[in-house]
Motif scaffolding. Structure first.
Motif, PDB file in Angstrom:
ATOM      1  N   VAL A   1       0.878  -1.170   0.000  1.00 39.38           N
ATOM      2  CA  VAL A   1       0.000   0.000   0.000  1.00 39.38           C
ATOM      3  C   VAL A   1       0.913   1.216   0.000  1.00 39.38           C
ATOM      4  O   VAL A   1       1.702   1.410   0.931  1.00 39.38           O
ATOM      5  N   ILE A   2       0.814   2.039  -1.049  1.00 46.00           N
ATOM      6  CA  ILE A   2       1.775   3.122  -1.228  1.00 46.00           C
ATOM      7  C   ILE A   2       1.070   4.409  -1.611  1.00 46.00           C
ATOM      8  O   ILE A   2      -0.007   4.397  -2.236  1.00 46.00           O
ATOM      9  N   GLY A   3       1.671   5.518  -1.201  1.00 42.51           N
ATOM     10  CA  GLY A   3       1.110   6.810  -1.548  1.00 42.51           C
ATOM     11  C   GLY A   3       2.045   7.925  -1.133  1.00 42.51           C
ATOM     12  O   GLY A   3       3.207   7.704  -0.772  1.00 42.51           O
ATOM     13  N   THR A   4       1.529   9.131  -1.174  1.00 41.59           N
ATOM     14  CA  THR A   4       2.294  10.306  -0.750  1.00 41.59           C
ATOM     15  C   THR A   4       1.631  10.905   0.481  1.00 41.59           C
ATOM     16  O   THR A   4       0.521  10.531   0.853  1.00 41.59           O
ATOM     17  N   ALA A   5       2.331  11.844   1.124  1.00 41.16           N
ATOM     18  CA  ALA A   5       1.801  12.460   2.333  1.00 41.16           C
ATOM     19  C   ALA A   5       1.877  13.975   2.215  1.00 41.16           C
ATOM     20  O   ALA A   5       2.899  14.515   1.767  1.00 41.16           O
ATOM     21  N   ASP A   6       0.800  14.642   2.607  1.00 43.15           N
ATOM     22  CA  ASP A   6       0.822  16.098   2.724  1.00 43.15           C
ATOM     23  C   ASP A   6       1.350  16.470   4.100  1.00 43.15           C
ATOM     24  O   ASP A   6       1.081  15.794   5.097  1.00 43.15           O
TER      25      ASP A   6
ATOM     26  N   ASN B   1      -2.161  10.203   0.918  1.00 36.16           N
ATOM     27  CA  ASN B   1      -2.840  10.137  -0.378  1.00 36.16           C
ATOM     28  C   ASN B   1      -2.445   8.825  -1.060  1.00 36.16           C
ATOM     29  O   ASN B   1      -1.381   8.710  -1.652  1.00 36.16           O
ATOM     30  N   GLN B   2      -3.329   7.843  -0.951  1.00 32.93           N
ATOM     31  CA  GLN B   2      -2.991   6.520  -1.473  1.00 32.93           C
ATOM     32  C   GLN B   2      -2.983   6.511  -2.993  1.00 32.93           C
ATOM     33  O   GLN B   2      -3.906   6.999  -3.646  1.00 32.93           O
ATOM     34  N   ILE B   3      -1.914   5.952  -3.536  1.00 31.99           N
ATOM     35  CA  ILE B   3      -1.814   5.777  -4.997  1.00 31.99           C
ATOM     36  C   ILE B   3      -2.422   4.455  -5.409  1.00 31.99           C
ATOM     37  O   ILE B   3      -3.124   4.366  -6.416  1.00 31.99           O
ATOM     38  N   GLY B   4      -2.140   3.406  -4.615  1.00 27.90           N
ATOM     39  CA  GLY B   4      -2.690   2.115  -4.972  1.00 27.90           C
ATOM     40  C   GLY B   4      -2.282   1.022  -4.006  1.00 27.90           C
ATOM     41  O   GLY B   4      -1.552   1.234  -3.033  1.00 27.90           O
TER      42      GLY B   4
ATOM     43  N   SER C   1       6.913  -1.587 -12.009  1.00 29.95           N
ATOM     44  CA  SER C   1       5.707  -2.279 -12.490  1.00 29.95           C
ATOM     45  C   SER C   1       4.431  -1.617 -11.989  1.00 29.95           C
ATOM     46  O   SER C   1       3.333  -2.002 -12.390  1.00 29.95           O
ATOM     47  N   ILE C   2       4.552  -0.632 -11.097  1.00 30.98           N
ATOM     48  CA  ILE C   2       3.386   0.021 -10.523  1.00 30.98           C
ATOM     49  C   ILE C   2       2.733   0.935 -11.558  1.00 30.98           C
ATOM     50  O   ILE C   2       3.403   1.664 -12.299  1.00 30.98           O
ATOM     51  N   THR C   3       1.415   0.863 -11.626  1.00 33.50           N
ATOM     52  CA  THR C   3       0.658   1.759 -12.495  1.00 33.50           C
ATOM     53  C   THR C   3      -0.404   2.479 -11.667  1.00 33.50           C
ATOM     54  O   THR C   3      -1.079   1.845 -10.849  1.00 33.50           O
TER      55      THR C   3
ATOM     56  N   GLY D   1      10.325  10.936  -6.459  1.00 33.87           N
ATOM     57  CA  GLY D   1       9.827  11.627  -5.280  1.00 33.87           C
ATOM     58  C   GLY D   1       9.869  10.723  -4.070  1.00 33.87           C
ATOM     59  O   GLY D   1      10.372   9.602  -4.107  1.00 33.87           O
ATOM     60  N   VAL D   2       9.312  11.217  -2.940  1.00 34.22           N
ATOM     61  CA  VAL D   2       9.338  10.487  -1.678  1.00 34.22           C
ATOM     62  C   VAL D   2       7.949   9.902  -1.427  1.00 34.22           C
ATOM     63  O   VAL D   2       6.928  10.558  -1.665  1.00 34.22           O
ATOM     64  N   TYR D   3       7.932   8.650  -0.939  1.00 31.83           N
ATOM     65  CA  TYR D   3       6.681   7.921  -0.768  1.00 31.83           C
ATOM     66  C   TYR D   3       6.603   7.307   0.630  1.00 31.83           C
ATOM     67  O   TYR D   3       7.611   6.985   1.249  1.00 31.83           O
ATOM     68  N   ARG D   4       5.350   7.158   1.083  1.00 30.97           N
ATOM     69  CA  ARG D   4       5.049   6.407   2.298  1.00 30.97           C
ATOM     70  C   ARG D   4       4.400   5.087   1.871  1.00 30.97           C
ATOM     71  O   ARG D   4       3.603   5.071   0.925  1.00 30.97           O
ATOM     72  N   TYR D   5       4.736   4.020   2.599  1.00 34.45           N
ATOM     73  CA  TYR D   5       4.147   2.736   2.235  1.00 34.45           C
ATOM     74  C   TYR D   5       4.039   1.820   3.442  1.00 34.45           C
ATOM     75  O   TYR D   5       4.712   2.005   4.456  1.00 34.45           O
ATOM     76  N   TRP D   6       3.150   0.821   3.307  1.00 35.91           N
ATOM     77  CA  TRP D   6       2.998  -0.249   4.283  1.00 35.91           C
ATOM     78  C   TRP D   6       2.931  -1.583   3.540  1.00 35.91           C
ATOM     79  O   TRP D   6       2.690  -1.622   2.332  1.00 35.91           O
ATOM     80  N   PHE D   7       3.118  -2.660   4.288  1.00 38.09           N
ATOM     81  CA  PHE D   7       2.825  -3.991   3.788  1.00 38.09           C
ATOM     82  C   PHE D   7       1.487  -4.429   4.393  1.00 38.09           C
ATOM     83  O   PHE D   7       1.307  -4.364   5.618  1.00 38.09           O
ATOM     84  N   GLU D   8       0.580  -4.861   3.538  1.00 36.50           N
ATOM     85  CA  GLU D   8      -0.695  -5.395   4.016  1.00 36.50           C
ATOM     86  C   GLU D   8      -0.568  -6.910   4.119  1.00 36.50           C
ATOM     87  O   GLU D   8      -0.284  -7.592   3.139  1.00 36.50           O
TER      88      GLU D   8
END
Length: 680
Positions: A43-48, A55-58, A78-80, A86-93
């Motif tokens: 689960v990946i996205g950016t943060a304000d 802000n989840q990308i996908g 491979s992510i679409t 840039g800088v991203y925040r992510y988790w493993f589900e």
């Protein structure tokens, strides 16, 4: 193979294989066959920044590596839609594997170099901090929370760093207290790496302590003269208001203390001042993501596995391991899996061993660690693992300096109050916290002995020379094997509180006099002296009132200039610290008691540290452990070594001693004097 994902000393041959994989992929290692988890997602996205909004990308599925079936990979390319630089925040589900089994969870990357709690504020407590990564040129790069890349650490001049037998360690909780508005008038756990830097550098005022006069008007620890800084666990811990022993994210600097860049700046500064960095490591238990990702391989609950030898402490007569609110690491179990260190795809490994040795690589290469303190080694439960960890630390140290590596300038210290000195003599550790030294000192400060069958004289002898103290079947054989301290961060139990509070509770009101005697003994005795932050000016406890619990209020540096006697004590200690770090005789183990005054109940003693003869310049200490000054204008001590030699001086007062007064000077009650002919 060079790993571009690290920014420190670049000890290339020691990089774990998985570090290189993580440069090109999001990676989740879950050892065992078949894999204990199924279909993890990224689960990946950016943060304000303001407000903190994710802000989840996908949400994207991992793929099991065809070569290494317990290794889950996801190529960021491979992510679409495609990730932009840039800088991203992510988790493993993942599906929770812990005994509680709460279903689907978002967890932090267990190997995350940086974490961010800001985007989880206000969410359920089970939501772990986001992992932070920078995507650039199709690759993944470790970065600070703001996306900047940490600078490369400078390699210190090894010759300028102190040797183990001349260390004075300063144990510092990397957070402390200042005047606040809580019930006791103290704000706690608000320090940062930048504030620690201000203790060494007058050009930095710190961050949250920039308004504390003792911090912004000077560099306290540069003035004190210590040459080793030991940070209480600097790896990320979720808890606040406590000491940070609830390590959760072992590869990441603590989020509340600052960024990797802040830590690198601090390390570069202290190295430039010829100061070594030690860090505390907690490996008996953890609060880490593997509790949920792969519990059966990495963790255990001892009370649920009473027939498992891994559930019991080492050398502790059947005592079960204690997770202290976390989960005990599982050390005896192995698995046939991908080896994240060597890269073998089908090898027998100890998963927990590999995990801890990998974060050791991170801290030693990226943050320049020059020594380690391992917490609660008996509670780890495996001496074999501790030995393996120590040996990997030495491999990393030797790789850092190559042929120039000096074995006297690195150390792995263990802490265990049951004093398993055999661990040192068997090579499991290099040194051990000498907890009985604290008890001997505090008894001496009250004119008492520790044991009924042992005289006061022998209590002091064993205090001054730790190699005389009996620890079951073995003793310390070298001063560099024992770390002595007046006080530590652990105040649990009788006579372990801060020195100021200990003296008051025993109706001793001349705190300055007894504190000076305590430091005279600490800094002239055999063993490595360690100063707990704040004791150098007799800080006191504001919030910790229950000696059955650990201390809850860190050091309050605003007291450093609070009153004339505290300032005088600080100056006294600083003088002796500089003496200890430089004087050759105090780096030797040679000790000789040559005077015990039986006419005064054996409470006045004199001893020599270091050898005599030729060019040798020993140190002579004389101490009065009584309530009475010596009578008359002089106090004669027979057998004074090198009495007829010229050039004697008294160190604590910084004055020359006339030849006719050598070994004849009077002594006040509860006073120690230190003499030498050595000139630094």
């Amino acid at each position: 193979m060079t790993s571009p994902s690290t920014f420190g000393y670049r000890t290339v041959e020691m990089y774990p294989d998985i570090f290189n994989l993580r440069h090109a992929n999001f990676v989740l290692w879950s050892p065992g066959s078949p894999p204990p988890i199924s279909s993890p997602y990224l689960v990946i996205g950016t943060a304000d920044k303001s407000p903190n909004v994710f802000n989840q990308i996908g949400r994207y599925p991992f793929v099991v590596s065809h070569e290494k079936t317990d290794l889950w990979l996801l190529d960021p390319k491979s992510i679409t839609p495609p990730l932009r630089d840039g800088v991203y925040r992510y988790w493993f589900e993942i599906q929770d594997t812990s005994p509680e089994r709460r279903g689907t969870l978002l967890v932090t990357d267990p190997l995350a170099y940086t974490v961010d709690y800001a985007v989880t504020q206000g969410l359920n407590d089970t939501v772990q901090p986001a992992s932070v990564i920078r995507f650039r040129d199709g690759k993944l790069w470790p970065c600070n929370p703001d996306g900047t890349l940490p600078q490369k650490l400078a390699v210190p001049d090894l010759a300028s760093l102190p040797s183990n037998n001349h260390l004075v360690i300063y144990e510092l909780p990397t957070s402390w207290a200042k005047v606040g508005d809580d019930a006791r008038g103290v704000s706690v756990d608000i320090g940062t790496f930048a504030d620690v830097l201000a203790l060494f550098d007058t050009t930095h005022r710190g961050n949250r302590f920039s308004t504390t006069p003792a911090v912004y008007n000077g560099a306290i620890l540069a003035e004190l003269g210590i040459n080793a800084l030991q940070l209480l666990p600097a790896a990320d811990a979720r808890s606040k208001g406590e000491w940070g022993y609830a390590t959760a994210n072992y590869f990441a600097p603590d989020y509340n203390l600052g960024s990797a860049s802040d830590l690198v700046q601090l390390v570069d500064k202290i190295h430039s001042q010829n100061i070594r960095l030690f860090t505390d490591v907690v490996m008996a238990f953890g609060h880490d993501p593997y509790i949920y990702i792969d519990f059966e391989q990495f963790h255990l609950r001892p009370d649920m596995e009473r027939n498992n030898p891994d559930s019991y402490q080492s050398h502790a007569n059947g005592q079960m391991r204690d997770g202290y609110g976390g989960s005990s690491w599982r050390y005896l179990q192995s698995a046939k899996s991908y080896d994240p260190e060597e890269g073998s795809k089908d090898a027998w490994t100890h998963p927990s061993w590999a995990f801890h040795r990998m974060h050791l690589t991170r801290w030693m290469t990226d943050f320049g660690v020059d020594g380690l303190r391992l917490d609660s080694v008996n509670n780890i439960g495996s001496y074999d693992f501790v030995r393996s960890y120590k040996e990997r630390a030495w491999e990393l140290y030797n790789a850092r300096y190559g042929r120039a590596a000096d074995p006297s300038k690195f150390l792995v210290i263990g802490e265990e109050l049951s004093m398993p000195v055999s661990m040192v003599q068997q090579g499991v550790l290099n040194a051990l916290w000498n907890e009985p030294w604290q008890g001997r000192l505090r008894a001496a400060l009250l004119g008492e002995q520790v044991k009924r069958e042992e005289s006061f004289e022998w209590n002091v002898r064993k205090l001054v020379d730790c190699t005389l103290d009996d620890h079951g079947d073995t003793n310390f054989t070298d001063g560099a094997q024992a770390v002595n301290y007046i006080t530590s961060h652990d105040i649990e139990g009788w006579r372990k509180e801060r020195l100021y509070n200990f003296l008051q509770s025993n109706n001793i009101w001349d705190v300055e006099r007894r504190a000076k005697l305590a430091f005279a003994l600490l800094l002239t005795s055999v063993g490595i002296p360690m100063i707990f932050a704040g004791e150098e000016f007799a800080d006191q406890m504001d919030r910790s009132v229950d000696i059955g619990k650990k201390q809850t209020d860190p050091v309050n540096y605003s007291r450093k200039n609070d009153g004339g006697w505290r300032k005088a004590l600080f100056g006294y200690v600083a003088n002796l610290v500089k003496f200890r770090t430089k004087c050759p005789a105090l780096g030797e183990d040679d000790t000789d008691f040559f005077h015990v005054d039986e006419s005064r109940g054996g409470k006045i003693m004199a001893w020599r540290r270091g050898q005599t003869g030729g060019t040798k310049r020993p140190v002579v200490v004389i101490a009065n452990f009584s309530d009475e000054d010596t009578p008359g204008a002089e106090y004669y001590i027979p057998n004074w070594p090198d009495r007829n030699e010229t050039g004697w001086r008294e160190v604590s007062q910084g004055r020359e001693v006339p030849a006719e007064w050598v070994g004849r000077e009077p002594l006040l009650r509860w006073e120690a004097k230190m003499y030498t002919r050595w000139r630094g």
